[in-house]
Scaffold this motif. Structure first.
Motif, PDB file in Angstrom:
ATOM      1  N   HIS A  93       0.859  -1.172   0.000  1.00  0.00           N
ATOM      2  CA  HIS A  93       0.000   0.000   0.000  1.00  0.00           C
ATOM      3  C   HIS A  93       0.902   1.231   0.000  1.00  0.00           C
ATOM      4  N   SER A 150      -7.089   3.134   0.808  1.00  0.00           N
ATOM      5  CA  SER A 150      -6.044   2.762  -0.134  1.00  0.00           C
ATOM      6  C   SER A 150      -6.654   2.127  -1.377  1.00  0.00           C
ATOM      7  N   PRO A 207      -0.168  -0.024  -6.583  1.00  0.00           N
ATOM      8  CA  PRO A 207      -0.684   0.747  -5.455  1.00  0.00           C
ATOM      9  C   PRO A 207      -0.703   2.238  -5.789  1.00  0.00           C
TER      10      PRO A 207
END
Length: 150
Positions: A31, A81, A92
């Motif tokens: 993340h 996220s 990510p």
């Protein structure tokens, strides 16, 4: 057609479509939080809620989740996220800070919009007050990452 496929299966190793990937992406442990790539779960980081939906219109189900960070103090910091599906991998995107010591009620992806149902406290209330004001925040994916639309 069935016999042709059977012959291909015996002679060439199977009938496969070139447009179907050979894998299903598993949720990414990476993340991007405050500019750093963070593995979740890891020390202090835990996934709280997750949802799937196509955020960028490419036909692939992307992953959004809420990650909580507990650094050992009194705070519990929550981040929204997004990880974009890229074939068998994930990309990510920068997370959005949701708040400190909030309450989570739900996370969903509707069309290209991410919705977070949560509870917060009033601006003049101490952090020790339980989060009790119900709100919904909406986000969309941009080049910079997730941004609030409300």
């Amino acid at each position: 057609m069935r016999s042709l496929c059977w012959l291909l299966l015996l002679g060439l190793g199977g009938c496969q479509s070139a447009s179907v990937p050979d894998c299903e992406p598993t949720p990414s442990p990476l993340h991007q939080i405050e500019g750093e790539l963070v593995q979740v779960p890891s020390k202090g980081y835990v996934q709280m809620l997750a949802a799937r939906g196509d955020l960028n219109g490419d036909g692939n189900a992307d992953l959004v989740d809420i990650v909580r960070f507990d650094g050992g103090g009194s705070g519990s910091f929550y981040y929204l996220s997004a990880n974009l599906a890229q074939g068998c991998d994930w990309l990510p995107r920068e997370s959005v800070f949701l708040g400190d010591r909030i309450g989570l009620d739900g996370l969903s992806v509707i069309a290209d919009e991410v919705r977070v149902s949560m509870r917060v406290r009033g601006d003049d209330e101490p952090m020790a007050t339980p989060a009790h004001i119900v709100i919904e925040r909406r986000f969309r994916l941009t080049e910079q990452g997730l941004v609030a639309v409300d």
